[in-house]
Design a protein around this motif. Sequence first.
Motif, PDB file in Angstrom:
ATOM      1  N   TYR A 131     -12.916 -10.425 -12.100  1.00 32.89           N
ATOM      2  CA  TYR A 131     -13.479 -10.340 -10.752  1.00 32.89           C
ATOM      3  C   TYR A 131     -13.362 -11.731 -10.138  1.00 32.89           C
ATOM      4  CZ  TYR A 131     -17.277  -9.562  -7.277  1.00 32.89           C
ATOM      5  OH  TYR A 131     -18.048  -9.451  -6.140  1.00 32.89           O
ATOM      6  N   THR A 132     -12.707 -11.819  -8.982  1.00 32.36           N
ATOM      7  CA  THR A 132     -12.380 -13.124  -8.407  1.00 32.36           C
ATOM      8  C   THR A 132     -12.857 -13.196  -6.961  1.00 32.36           C
ATOM      9  OG1 THR A 132     -10.429 -13.260  -9.841  1.00 32.36           O
ATOM     10  CG2 THR A 132     -10.507 -14.745  -7.950  1.00 32.36           C
ATOM     11  N   HIS A 133     -13.919 -13.958  -6.754  1.00 34.02           N
ATOM     12  CA  HIS A 133     -14.445 -14.128  -5.395  1.00 34.02           C
ATOM     13  C   HIS A 133     -13.724 -15.272  -4.697  1.00 34.02           C
ATOM     14  CE1 HIS A 133     -17.103 -16.528  -2.712  1.00 34.02           C
ATOM     15  NE2 HIS A 133     -17.069 -15.373  -2.066  1.00 34.02           N
ATOM     16  N   LEU A 134     -13.355 -15.044  -3.440  1.00 34.09           N
ATOM     17  CA  LEU A 134     -12.670 -16.057  -2.645  1.00 34.09           C
ATOM     18  C   LEU A 134     -13.371 -16.238  -1.303  1.00 34.09           C
ATOM     19  CD1 LEU A 134      -8.960 -14.920  -3.184  1.00 34.09           C
ATOM     20  CD2 LEU A 134     -10.174 -16.733  -4.410  1.00 34.09           C
ATOM     21  N   SER A 135     -13.595 -17.479  -0.947  1.00 34.68           N
ATOM     22  CA  SER A 135     -14.094 -17.823   0.381  1.00 34.68           C
ATOM     23  C   SER A 135     -13.515 -19.189   0.739  1.00 34.68           C
ATOM     24  CB  SER A 135     -15.627 -17.889   0.386  1.00 34.68           C
ATOM     25  OG  SER A 135     -16.115 -18.278   1.659  1.00 34.68           O
ATOM     26  N   PRO A 136     -12.980 -19.348   1.932  1.00 27.66           N
ATOM     27  CA  PRO A 136     -12.862 -18.397   3.035  1.00 27.66           C
ATOM     28  C   PRO A 136     -11.944 -17.217   2.683  1.00 27.66           C
ATOM     29  CG  PRO A 136     -12.365 -20.659   3.717  1.00 27.66           C
ATOM     30  CD  PRO A 136     -12.393 -20.664   2.248  1.00 27.66           C
ATOM     31  N   THR A 137     -11.990 -16.193   3.533  1.00 26.65           N
ATOM     32  CA  THR A 137     -11.134 -15.030   3.336  1.00 26.65           C
ATOM     33  C   THR A 137      -9.672 -15.453   3.406  1.00 26.65           C
ATOM     34  OG1 THR A 137     -12.785 -13.579   4.333  1.00 26.65           O
ATOM     35  CG2 THR A 137     -10.521 -12.760   4.235  1.00 26.65           C
ATOM     36  N   PRO A 138      -8.877 -15.141   2.396  1.00 28.44           N
ATOM     37  CA  PRO A 138      -7.466 -15.553   2.411  1.00 28.44           C
ATOM     38  C   PRO A 138      -6.684 -14.825   3.497  1.00 28.44           C
ATOM     39  CG  PRO A 138      -7.908 -14.119   0.541  1.00 28.44           C
ATOM     40  CD  PRO A 138      -9.238 -14.422   1.162  1.00 28.44           C
ATOM     41  N   PRO A 139      -5.590 -15.408   3.964  1.00 29.98           N
ATOM     42  CA  PRO A 139      -4.826 -14.819   5.073  1.00 29.98           C
ATOM     43  C   PRO A 139      -3.942 -13.654   4.629  1.00 29.98           C
ATOM     44  CG  PRO A 139      -3.798 -16.853   4.372  1.00 29.98           C
ATOM     45  CD  PRO A 139      -5.067 -16.728   3.570  1.00 29.98           C
ATOM     46  N   VAL A 140      -4.586 -12.560   4.255  1.00 28.95           N
ATOM     47  CA  VAL A 140      -3.856 -11.360   3.831  1.00 28.95           C
ATOM     48  C   VAL A 140      -4.390 -10.104   4.505  1.00 28.95           C
ATOM     49  CG1 VAL A 140      -3.257 -12.334   1.576  1.00 28.95           C
ATOM     50  CG2 VAL A 140      -5.375 -11.015   1.824  1.00 28.95           C
ATOM     51  N   THR A 141      -5.455 -10.236   5.275  1.00 32.08           N
ATOM     52  CA  THR A 141      -6.146  -9.047   5.773  1.00 32.08           C
ATOM     53  C   THR A 141      -5.364  -8.299   6.844  1.00 32.08           C
ATOM     54  OG1 THR A 141      -7.379 -10.487   7.289  1.00 32.08           O
ATOM     55  CG2 THR A 141      -8.447  -9.903   5.212  1.00 32.08           C
ATOM     56  N   GLY A 142      -4.289  -8.900   7.367  1.00 32.69           N
ATOM     57  CA  GLY A 142      -3.445  -8.179   8.318  1.00 32.69           C
ATOM     58  C   GLY A 142      -2.568  -7.139   7.656  1.00 32.69           C
ATOM     59  N   GLY A 143      -2.515  -7.169   6.329  1.00 35.19           N
ATOM     60  CA  GLY A 143      -1.768  -6.164   5.571  1.00 35.19           C
ATOM     61  C   GLY A 143      -2.739  -5.182   4.945  1.00 35.19           C
ATOM     62  N   PRO A 144      -2.952  -4.019   5.533  1.00 33.86           N
ATOM     63  CA  PRO A 144      -3.985  -3.101   5.028  1.00 33.86           C
ATOM     64  C   PRO A 144      -3.723  -2.609   3.610  1.00 33.86           C
ATOM     65  CG  PRO A 144      -2.636  -2.044   6.728  1.00 33.86           C
ATOM     66  CD  PRO A 144      -2.289  -3.490   6.744  1.00 33.86           C
ATOM     67  N   GLU A 145      -2.477  -2.314   3.278  1.00 34.16           N
ATOM     68  CA  GLU A 145      -2.174  -1.840   1.926  1.00 34.16           C
ATOM     69  C   GLU A 145      -2.303  -2.978   0.912  1.00 34.16           C
ATOM     70  OE1 GLU A 145      -1.751   1.320   1.011  1.00 34.16           O
ATOM     71  OE2 GLU A 145      -2.225   1.760   3.108  1.00 34.16           O
ATOM     72  N   LEU A 146      -1.913  -4.178   1.307  1.00 33.11           N
ATOM     73  CA  LEU A 146      -2.070  -5.340   0.430  1.00 33.11           C
ATOM     74  C   LEU A 146      -3.547  -5.622   0.182  1.00 33.11           C
ATOM     75  CD1 LEU A 146      -1.039  -7.813  -1.111  1.00 33.11           C
ATOM     76  CD2 LEU A 146      -0.952  -9.038   1.085  1.00 33.11           C
ATOM     77  N   THR A 147      -4.336  -5.559   1.232  1.00 32.63           N
ATOM     78  CA  THR A 147      -5.778  -5.781   1.087  1.00 32.63           C
ATOM     79  C   THR A 147      -6.387  -4.757   0.134  1.00 32.63           C
ATOM     80  OG1 THR A 147      -5.901  -6.688   3.329  1.00 32.63           O
ATOM     81  CG2 THR A 147      -7.959  -5.943   2.336  1.00 32.63           C
ATOM     82  N   LYS A 148      -5.972  -3.523   0.274  1.00 26.77           N
ATOM     83  CA  LYS A 148      -6.472  -2.467  -0.617  1.00 26.77           C
ATOM     84  C   LYS A 148      -6.032  -2.723  -2.062  1.00 26.77           C
ATOM     85  CE  LYS A 148      -6.601   2.613  -1.051  1.00 26.77           C
ATOM     86  NZ  LYS A 148      -5.969   2.750  -2.371  1.00 26.77           N
ATOM     87  N   LEU A 149      -4.796  -3.167  -2.237  1.00 25.30           N
ATOM     88  CA  LEU A 149      -4.309  -3.471  -3.581  1.00 25.30           C
ATOM     89  C   LEU A 149      -5.166  -4.546  -4.237  1.00 25.30           C
ATOM     90  CD1 LEU A 149      -2.144  -3.387  -5.864  1.00 25.30           C
ATOM     91  CD2 LEU A 149      -0.917  -5.165  -4.576  1.00 25.30           C
ATOM     92  N   LEU A 150      -5.429  -5.621  -3.506  1.00 22.44           N
ATOM     93  CA  LEU A 150      -6.138  -6.760  -4.084  1.00 22.44           C
ATOM     94  C   LEU A 150      -7.620  -6.485  -4.302  1.00 22.44           C
ATOM     95  CD1 LEU A 150      -4.502  -9.652  -2.012  1.00 22.44           C
ATOM     96  CD2 LEU A 150      -3.984  -8.998  -4.368  1.00 22.44           C
ATOM     97  N   THR A 151      -8.232  -5.752  -3.399  1.00 24.46           N
ATOM     98  CA  THR A 151      -9.686  -5.566  -3.466  1.00 24.46           C
ATOM     99  C   THR A 151     -10.116  -4.278  -4.160  1.00 24.46           C
ATOM    100  OG1 THR A 151      -9.723  -4.528  -1.271  1.00 24.46           O
ATOM    101  CG2 THR A 151     -10.038  -6.919  -1.363  1.00 24.46           C
ATOM    102  N   GLU A 152      -9.183  -3.334  -4.351  1.00 21.36           N
ATOM    103  CA  GLU A 152      -9.557  -2.052  -4.959  1.00 21.36           C
ATOM    104  C   GLU A 152      -8.609  -1.638  -6.087  1.00 21.36           C
ATOM    105  OE1 GLU A 152     -10.109   1.058  -2.048  1.00 21.36           O
ATOM    106  OE2 GLU A 152     -10.841  -0.356  -0.544  1.00 21.36           O
ATOM    107  N   ASP A 153      -7.356  -1.417  -5.746  1.00 17.93           N
ATOM    108  CA  ASP A 153      -6.428  -0.789  -6.689  1.00 17.93           C
ATOM    109  C   ASP A 153      -6.137  -1.646  -7.915  1.00 17.93           C
ATOM    110  OD1 ASP A 153      -6.382   1.149  -4.765  1.00 17.93           O
ATOM    111  OD2 ASP A 153      -4.381   0.654  -4.004  1.00 17.93           O
ATOM    112  N   LEU A 154      -6.106  -2.963  -7.741  1.00 21.94           N
ATOM    113  CA  LEU A 154      -5.721  -3.842  -8.843  1.00 21.94           C
ATOM    114  C   LEU A 154      -6.677  -3.727 -10.024  1.00 21.94           C
ATOM    115  CD1 LEU A 154      -3.506  -5.921  -9.486  1.00 21.94           C
ATOM    116  CD2 LEU A 154      -5.076  -7.707  -8.718  1.00 21.94           C
ATOM    117  N   GLU A 155      -7.922  -3.405  -9.750  1.00 19.12           N
ATOM    118  CA  GLU A 155      -8.904  -3.290 -10.829  1.00 19.12           C
ATOM    119  C   GLU A 155      -8.492  -2.224 -11.841  1.00 19.12           C
ATOM    120  OE1 GLU A 155     -13.750  -3.384 -11.321  1.00 19.12           O
ATOM    121  OE2 GLU A 155     -12.893  -2.503  -9.507  1.00 19.12           O
ATOM    122  N   GLY A 156      -7.806  -1.195 -11.375  1.00 19.52           N
ATOM    123  CA  GLY A 156      -7.328  -0.159 -12.281  1.00 19.52           C
ATOM    124  C   GLY A 156      -6.012  -0.499 -12.950  1.00 19.52           C
ATOM    125  N   ILE A 157      -5.429  -1.637 -12.571  1.00 15.59           N
ATOM    126  CA  ILE A 157      -4.132  -2.042 -13.133  1.00 15.59           C
ATOM    127  C   ILE A 157      -4.300  -3.197 -14.120  1.00 15.59           C
ATOM    128  CG2 ILE A 157      -1.820  -2.894 -12.579  1.00 15.59           C
ATOM    129  CD1 ILE A 157      -2.206  -1.626  -9.771  1.00 15.59           C
TER     130      ILE A 157
END
Length: 637
Positions: free
Chosen positions: A580-606
């Motif tokens: 589990y990796t907390h990052l602040s400030p928010t990294p510049p990836v939030t303009g990519g919705p699928e990438l954001t989902k990968l990093l914040t949700e899907d990756l945990e299952g991988i």
Amino acid sequence: MAKEMIHRLNGRISYHDSVQNMYENRLVPDEMSNVFDRMDPQEKIRCNFCTDGVSCQLCSNGPCRISNKSGAELGVCGISPDAMAMRDMLLRNVMGTATYAHHAFMAFSTLKSTAQGKTPFGIKDKNKLYDMSQKLGIDTSGSQEQVAERLADYFIAELSKDYQEPSKLIQVFAPQKRQKLWQDLAIFPAGVLHEIKDATASCLTNVDGDYISLAKKAMRLGIACIYGAQIPLEMVQDILFGTPVPHEVDMDLGVMDPDYVNIVFNGHEPWVGVATIYEARKPEWQEKARRAGAKGIRVIGSIETGQELLQRFEMDEVFVGHTGNWLAIEPLLATGTVDVFAMDENCSPPNLHPYGEKYKVTLVSINDLVRVPKVEKNLDYKPPEGLAIAHKLLEWGIANYPIRREHVKPYVPQMKTKAVAGFSTESILNALGGKLDPLLDVIKAGKIKGVVAIVNCASLKNGPQDWVTVNLAKELVKRDILILAGGCGNHGLEVAGMANMDALQYAGEGLKEVCSSLGIPPVLPFGTCTDTGRISMLVTALADALGVDTSDLPVAVSAPEWMEQKATIDGLFALAYGLYTHLSPTPPVTGGPELTKLLTEDLEGITGGKVAIGDNPAEIAQAIEDHINKKRQKLGI
């Protein structure tokens, strides 16, 4: 509507009174351009496309920006917002990894030159030399110098290793379950230089436009960085200068005394700093300083070079402490107490020349990577020349002293804090009687709920200097969570008093009891950002002791004020490592919705890892505690 200046909070630009004092009473009255004021106009003109990671300037068809409102759903080349953001992140990771690799190569070269008798250094930790060599299958016959040279050659060769033969470093130091997972995911890396090459080439226009592929390459690069650069370079520094053991040190700007010739080392590589400490301890150099009117010569650490020294050297009449992280550099120079500011590898801001002129500081680059505008003194470190460079710095410092004293009135905030530095896996094992069982027992009993590694820079993007870092640490220890600290954030915690026994006032009852019995603070300084690898060795040992994967442990990582490219590659490793990796400030990836989902949700299952974001210390700590409790429940403890 004007944007809120988040780095100014109730008149504060820093958590630390010393830096606040210097800002109000020196930088502003002297009308010095400074990092805090330079943030103001930049905050007013920030671009949301860049903030979200959906802008690109790589080719002549650009600049491109993604905007669904305007119909610009893809770049001119056809790249998606997810791939655009991930490619930009991968380029950041390449820069961070390359810098670590540079440090590693210099470490290995220094070990080799030392073995050949060409440096002022020696073999301080002979046991580690032989232990590392035996684990890696290196011939240990002959003299210790011959063994050291073989080990250095081995590490140098590992940097460029290709995929034909698996990395022995990963096989020896990485958790077995992780190794299989990395093989299955095709992210088991080659040598770090090989991965840098492939990652960089993948970012060329029209080469890799798949955000998942780019993310996998970033994690592979992170694994290569930790096991091919960070762990071996720190082990080599232990061999040369001694494995860190806990000892009390002095922190903050109050360590500066204008009556001494003060030589400050800033950056990430310790070679010349160590050589200068050795030389400055000799009576003849101290006598030269006294003849120039000074009380003597002192060596002081700044940012990561300072922490490398702090981890291994106890305070004495020559080495007197550490001033803080990179946001304290301009305030430090403005004290009018610095004679030589020696800069190596990184984190030496480009606008230091006016400070050198105003406060009569001799600015010197001692690394081939570092060049500061209008600074002409460049002594690029090569191992056989380290002693000569130290002599030159001492000479320049002594020559500078009377000039500084004649022209500059010193101003030093009388603030100095004690910290206990020098923690390592070995020192923790020694404190526990040679086994991890006592630590595991208190974790199982809930006296320590879990462990969090705070490894980060210092940033103004999410608040005043070190504000999020220090307040997050207070929130975590209150919840009986032990902290291992590294990087510039570590210096912030040390200066703030979180790494001494007084900090137990913030700890929960369980953590307080354990720390009191062991005589340790609730925040353990593990060193620099390169010690991310060292921290991973402790986490691996915990996982092995429990017979579980790293992703099953009640541990987490936080970079509450990440700033530059080294931090991003450390974060990508943590994700590949299953944390589990907390990052602040928010990294510049939030303009990519699928990438954001990968990093914040899907990756945990991988991989078992995931990104969490947030800037509020209490909310961050609560989310981390929830994660730790979930892992504890799964382990049945």
